[in-house]
Design a protein around this motif. Structure first.
Motif, PDB file in Angstrom:
ATOM      1  N   VAL A   4      35.877 -37.389  -2.453  1.00  0.00           N
ATOM      2  CA  VAL A   4      35.485 -36.848  -3.754  1.00  0.00           C
ATOM      3  C   VAL A   4      36.681 -36.063  -4.275  1.00  0.00           C
ATOM      4  CG1 VAL A   4      33.951 -35.258  -4.977  1.00  0.00           C
ATOM      5  CG2 VAL A   4      33.034 -36.753  -3.186  1.00  0.00           C
ATOM      6  N   PHE A   5      37.131 -36.417  -5.475  1.00  0.00           N
ATOM      7  CA  PHE A   5      38.275 -35.762  -6.093  1.00  0.00           C
ATOM      8  C   PHE A   5      37.816 -34.683  -7.059  1.00  0.00           C
ATOM      9  CE2 PHE A   5      39.962 -40.039  -5.105  1.00  0.00           C
ATOM     10  CZ  PHE A   5      41.012 -39.660  -4.284  1.00  0.00           C
ATOM     11  N   ASP A   6      38.388 -33.510  -6.902  1.00  0.00           N
ATOM     12  CA  ASP A   6      38.138 -32.411  -7.827  1.00  0.00           C
ATOM     13  C   ASP A   6      38.754 -32.770  -9.182  1.00  0.00           C
ATOM     14  OD1 ASP A   6      37.714 -29.956  -9.069  1.00  0.00           O
ATOM     15  OD2 ASP A   6      38.749 -28.788  -7.535  1.00  0.00           O
ATOM     16  N   THR A   7      38.204 -32.230 -10.234  1.00  0.00           N
ATOM     17  CA  THR A   7      38.678 -32.514 -11.583  1.00  0.00           C
ATOM     18  C   THR A   7      40.148 -32.161 -11.756  1.00  0.00           C
ATOM     19  OG1 THR A   7      36.457 -32.026 -12.376  1.00  0.00           O
ATOM     20  CG2 THR A   7      38.192 -32.140 -14.030  1.00  0.00           C
ATOM     21  N   ALA A  98      26.075 -35.557  -1.212  1.00  0.00           N
ATOM     22  CA  ALA A  98      25.310 -36.778  -1.475  1.00  0.00           C
ATOM     23  C   ALA A  98      26.059 -38.021  -1.002  1.00  0.00           C
ATOM     24  CB  ALA A  98      25.000 -36.893  -2.971  1.00  0.00           C
ATOM     25  N   ALA A  99      27.384 -37.994  -1.105  1.00  0.00           N
ATOM     26  CA  ALA A  99      28.195 -39.136  -0.689  1.00  0.00           C
ATOM     27  C   ALA A  99      28.411 -39.164   0.820  1.00  0.00           C
ATOM     28  CB  ALA A  99      29.551 -39.080  -1.385  1.00  0.00           C
ATOM     29  N   GLU A 100      28.084 -38.053   1.474  1.00  0.00           N
ATOM     30  CA  GLU A 100      28.439 -37.887   2.887  1.00  0.00           C
ATOM     31  C   GLU A 100      29.939 -38.129   3.034  1.00  0.00           C
ATOM     32  OE1 GLU A 100      25.817 -40.365   5.220  1.00  0.00           O
ATOM     33  OE2 GLU A 100      24.078 -39.157   4.680  1.00  0.00           O
ATOM     34  N   ALA A 101      30.692 -37.459   2.153  1.00  0.00           N
ATOM     35  CA  ALA A 101      32.142 -37.658   2.040  1.00  0.00           C
ATOM     36  C   ALA A 101      32.875 -37.230   3.301  1.00  0.00           C
ATOM     37  CB  ALA A 101      32.675 -36.872   0.838  1.00  0.00           C
ATOM     38  N   ASP A 102      34.002 -37.886   3.513  1.00  0.00           N
ATOM     39  CA  ASP A 102      34.895 -37.516   4.604  1.00  0.00           C
ATOM     40  C   ASP A 102      35.836 -36.397   4.177  1.00  0.00           C
ATOM     41  OD1 ASP A 102      34.108 -39.547   6.610  1.00  0.00           O
ATOM     42  OD2 ASP A 102      34.796 -40.934   5.047  1.00  0.00           O
ATOM     43  N   TYR A 103      36.144 -36.348   2.862  1.00  0.00           N
ATOM     44  CA  TYR A 103      37.039 -35.324   2.327  1.00  0.00           C
ATOM     45  C   TYR A 103      36.682 -34.985   0.889  1.00  0.00           C
ATOM     46  CZ  TYR A 103      40.211 -36.198   6.219  1.00  0.00           C
ATOM     47  OH  TYR A 103      40.741 -36.329   7.468  1.00  0.00           O
ATOM     48  N   ILE A 104      36.944 -33.723   0.555  1.00  0.00           N
ATOM     49  CA  ILE A 104      37.013 -33.270  -0.834  1.00  0.00           C
ATOM     50  C   ILE A 104      38.487 -32.953  -1.048  1.00  0.00           C
ATOM     51  CG2 ILE A 104      36.400 -31.463  -2.493  1.00  0.00           C
ATOM     52  CD1 ILE A 104      33.826 -31.020  -0.744  1.00  0.00           C
ATOM     53  N   VAL A 105      39.080 -33.558  -2.076  1.00  0.00           N
ATOM     54  CA  VAL A 105      40.488 -33.316  -2.375  1.00  0.00           C
ATOM     55  C   VAL A 105      40.561 -32.445  -3.619  1.00  0.00           C
ATOM     56  CG1 VAL A 105      42.732 -34.349  -2.879  1.00  0.00           C
ATOM     57  CG2 VAL A 105      41.136 -35.520  -1.334  1.00  0.00           C
ATOM     58  N   ARG A 119      29.867 -27.502   4.635  1.00  0.00           N
ATOM     59  CA  ARG A 119      28.865 -28.203   5.459  1.00  0.00           C
ATOM     60  C   ARG A 119      29.482 -29.359   6.251  1.00  0.00           C
ATOM     61  NH1 ARG A 119      23.580 -28.347   1.534  1.00  0.00           N
ATOM     62  NH2 ARG A 119      23.660 -26.171   0.916  1.00  0.00           N
ATOM     63  N   GLY A 120      30.634 -29.068   6.842  1.00  0.00           N
ATOM     64  CA  GLY A 120      31.302 -30.037   7.694  1.00  0.00           C
ATOM     65  C   GLY A 120      32.247 -30.993   6.994  1.00  0.00           C
TER      66      GLY A 120
END
Length: 133
Positions: A4-7, A98-105, A119-120
């Protein structure tokens, strides 16, 4: 890998930030797939349009359109209320859940990056994300 990419990453890449542009290119390849929510996509579009109007002389890359076409959409139901000092950042965290993402960038040094994880889910800068690929 779900990302998930931050704006701020999308906006910076759209107006020429090389590292962030490379991150988004990787995000469109099979190794790292972008995930988003309708609210987050709307924010991408809104911020880019505001920046285009504010800086009409600057060239930009249509990353928002590319992400709109390639991102897998999720519809968050879990809330991240008060998880960060900036309530506008909650939609990014909710999308990642919701995506059960591996990373937030993110490039947000004031609110998101100091959390280090939510949350991990690791929250990393664009350069850290590239190193992890």
């Amino acid at each position: 890998m779900k990302v998930v990419f931050d704006t701020n990453v999308v906006a910076s890449a759209s107006f020429g930030a090389a590292c962030r542009s490379i991150v988004l290119r990787h995000g469109r390849k099979a190794t790292a797939k972008p995930w988003s929510s309708p609210a987050l996509l709307a924010e991408y579009h809104e911020i880019i349009e505001e920046l285009r109007l504010e800086y009409p002389e600057r060239a930009f890359v249509k990353w928002v359109d590319a992400l709109t076409d390639s991102a897998t959409l999720v519809f968050p139901t879990d809330r991240a209320t008060r998880a960060t000092p900036d309530p506008d950042d909650e939609m990014i965290l909710e999308c990642a859940l919701a995506a059960e993402a591996d990373y937030i960038v993110s490039g947000d040094k004031r609110h998101l990056l100091p959390l280090r994880q939510f949350r991990g889910i690791p929250i990393v800068s664009p350069s850290d994300f590239l190193r992890r690929l």
